[in-house]
Scaffold this motif. Sequence first.
Motif, short mmCIF file in Angstrom:
data_model
loop_
_atom_site.label_atom_id
_atom_site.label_comp_id
_atom_site.label_asym_id
_atom_site.label_seq_id
_atom_site.Cartn_x
_atom_site.Cartn_y
_atom_site.Cartn_z
N UNK A 30 0.81 -1.20 0.00
CA UNK A 30 0.00 0.00 0.00
C UNK A 30 0.85 1.26 0.00
N UNK A 31 1.98 1.20 0.72
CA UNK A 31 2.80 2.39 0.87
C UNK A 31 3.73 2.60 -0.31
N UNK A 32 4.52 1.58 -0.63
CA UNK A 32 5.57 1.77 -1.64
C UNK A 32 5.16 1.27 -3.01
N UNK A 33 3.99 0.65 -3.09
CA UNK A 33 3.50 0.11 -4.36
C UNK A 33 4.51 -0.85 -4.98
N UNK A 34 5.12 -1.66 -4.13
CA UNK A 34 6.03 -2.68 -4.64
C UNK A 34 5.36 -4.03 -4.51
N UNK A 35 5.21 -4.75 -5.61
CA UNK A 35 4.69 -6.11 -5.56
C UNK A 35 5.85 -7.00 -5.13
N UNK A 36 5.95 -7.23 -3.82
CA UNK A 36 7.14 -7.89 -3.28
C UNK A 36 6.91 -9.39 -3.15
N UNK A 37 7.32 -10.13 -4.19
CA UNK A 37 7.14 -11.57 -4.14
C UNK A 37 8.15 -12.23 -3.20
N UNK A 38 9.14 -11.47 -2.74
CA UNK A 38 10.17 -12.05 -1.88
C UNK A 38 9.77 -12.00 -0.41
N UNK A 39 8.55 -11.56 -0.13
CA UNK A 39 8.15 -11.42 1.27
C UNK A 39 8.21 -12.77 1.99
N UNK A 40 7.74 -13.83 1.33
CA UNK A 40 7.79 -15.15 1.93
C UNK A 40 9.22 -15.58 2.23
N UNK A 41 10.15 -15.11 1.41
CA UNK A 41 11.55 -15.46 1.65
C UNK A 41 12.02 -14.91 2.98
N UNK A 220 8.66 -20.05 -2.13
CA UNK A 220 7.88 -20.14 -3.37
C UNK A 220 6.48 -20.69 -3.09
N UNK A 221 6.42 -21.67 -2.17
CA UNK A 221 5.16 -22.37 -1.90
C UNK A 221 4.11 -21.44 -1.33
N UNK A 222 4.51 -20.59 -0.36
CA UNK A 222 3.52 -19.75 0.30
C UNK A 222 3.48 -18.33 -0.23
N UNK A 223 4.44 -18.00 -1.12
CA UNK A 223 4.47 -16.67 -1.72
C UNK A 223 3.11 -16.32 -2.31
N UNK A 224 2.56 -17.29 -3.03
CA UNK A 224 1.29 -17.07 -3.70
C UNK A 224 0.19 -16.81 -2.67
N UNK A 225 0.21 -17.57 -1.56
CA UNK A 225 -0.81 -17.41 -0.54
C UNK A 225 -0.77 -16.00 0.05
N UNK A 226 0.45 -15.53 0.35
CA UNK A 226 0.56 -14.20 0.96
C UNK A 226 0.07 -13.13 -0.02
N UNK A 227 0.45 -13.29 -1.27
CA UNK A 227 0.04 -12.32 -2.28
C UNK A 227 -1.48 -12.31 -2.43
N UNK A 228 -2.06 -13.50 -2.39
CA UNK A 228 -3.50 -13.63 -2.52
C UNK A 228 -4.19 -12.92 -1.37
N UNK A 229 -3.65 -13.11 -0.16
CA UNK A 229 -4.25 -12.47 1.02
C UNK A 229 -4.29 -10.96 0.83
N UNK A 230 -3.17 -10.39 0.40
CA UNK A 230 -3.10 -8.94 0.25
C UNK A 230 -4.08 -8.48 -0.83
N UNK A 231 -4.13 -9.22 -1.91
CA UNK A 231 -4.99 -8.82 -3.01
C UNK A 231 -6.46 -8.92 -2.62
N UNK A 232 -6.80 -9.97 -1.88
CA UNK A 232 -8.20 -10.13 -1.46
C UNK A 232 -8.57 -9.07 -0.42
N UNK A 233 -7.65 -8.79 0.51
CA UNK A 233 -7.98 -7.84 1.56
C UNK A 233 -7.93 -6.40 1.09
#
Lengths: 287, 335
Positions: A30-41, A220-233
Amino acid sequence: MQVFFSIGVDALAYGMVLFIISIGLSVTMGLMRVVNLAHGAFAMIGGYIASYAARDLGLPYGFAIILAVIGTIIIAIPLERFLYRRIYGAPELTQVLMTIGITFCVIGLANYVFGPTLKTIPLPAELQGPVNLGFRTIAAHKLFAIGCGVVVALGLWFLIERTSFGVKLRASVDNTAMAASLGVRTRIVYAASFALAVGLAAFGGVIGAELLPVEPYYALRYMVTFLVVVSVGGAGSIPGALIACLLLGAIDTTGRYLVPEYGEFFFYLAVIAIVWVFPRGLLGRAK
Amino acid sequence: MSATEISAPFEQAKPMRRPWQRDLAGVLIIGVAAVAGYFLFPDNLALLTRIIAIMLLVLSLDLVTGYCGVATLGHAALFGAGAYAAGIAAVTFGITEPLSMVAIGAIAGAVAGLVSGVVILRGHGLAQLVLSIAVIHLFHEAANKASTYTGGSDGLSGIAPDPVFGLFAFDLWGRTAYVFGIGLLILVFVLLRILVRSPFGTLCRGIRQDPIRVSAMGASVKASLIKMYVISGAVAGVGGALNAVSTQVVGLDSLSFTNSAEALVMLVLGGAGSLYGALVGTIVFMWFEHVVSAANPFHWLTIVGALLIAVVLFAPKGLYGTAVTLMKRFIGSRQ
């Protein structure tokens, strides 16, 4: 009734762990507008540090958590300084590629350094075994995860709604240029919230290690889940992320209990349905 | 339609020869490379055929990502749909004529393209990415569940294609499959060159640069994008069918998220928004993977990651785009 209750507890624990990890992603997105796929890492790095501290060095659990949070932030600082700063404001595709690249690197390195096996984080005696609530018993670590989720949610709410840092953070989210011209040091706000996000990811990685086991492909496995959560919320919305986590946690857990042969089919079907109806997320704001 | 006035980054930067000459040159280069591959690596023809199949996937991804600007991490859904359709047609319905299998793959890919296009184009930015990820996982789970037809996690085996034109049987060394693949690749390449130069192709580029302006000019953005998605699906479906015909097996990995992500990496490595870039990126990536993962599988992922970061930081136009820029600068400095 027994099944219903255990689904409820598992869903709540899973949802809270998801919340702790992905709320940081939501704030940075929300703040930096970075789609950070490395968050799960970062969550994974936290898990590895805690596992090393608690299992191999024999340090107490609480100390391992603190060490994991601080260690992950220290690892993340140079990444933010040298890599992330270059992709603030870049097109999504660029951000996706850069952060996937970081994720791949972290996975490869984790695989090399720690090996491909699962890493456990030994729980202290107080968190092992069940807790008797009078009418039902719950695994203590699940209760602990739920408690941590509630504390994190309340703490973040207080930080963002009631402190001067929160005021600056909200101002920067709404309009960075305007906030900067009013004297808010947006760079420092950015850096602080990035550190906060990474620290929360590491914290969630450690707390949730019983539910999301730590191994090299975690990122990699949960990256998608975290991204989905943010997108849905909805990016940047704390209540949105909380609702999304509880909802998706409930859908996923119910699916696993009742129709395990379908895997994550219903989870992704629900994601498509929700994003279809709310393209900006449940509580996301129009740009 | 005034959309043709919108300038394109790669093609119109210099006064060019007649377009069909450039296409002929492209076909010749592919042909020469194909012949060279055949004689230089006679033991690796199976790998080369797989590279051709993936090239078709990356070309198809280029159509939506490079030309239309749609970021997707779920493009393997189209490839896998083509592969499974061709495989199921052969195993369950006994259609083993290779060209019919490819046609069935193309149709299935187009249908998958229509479905995923309608879903993915509903969102923008993050929502678009998440939708594309959800689509690939849905396809994956559906294929896993429908094991009566797809063989589930064991994969679909027992595909036995007839000889091509009734004359050239698929041999053990993969020679027929290789030549068959090259033929398909050249055909698709020529068709796509015509497509991207057509008013429709130019319109799609306009959409990538400024969708609001295009819709202000009276063109329907969404309809054009969905049309491109269907075409892209057909191309990916051909690739999937080629893979099914040449390897005679279809696995769940053809519908995986990893496959999608790798296709995107190859496209960006070569240079999005150019058909040559898609071809170059696929060759470099797959060959690199073949060599490095044979030497040390542990470090393959680390190297891909480092490569991605390097491309984003230092060569955002990809290998082909950077080479073109350097060449132009070189030619410009000599004049």
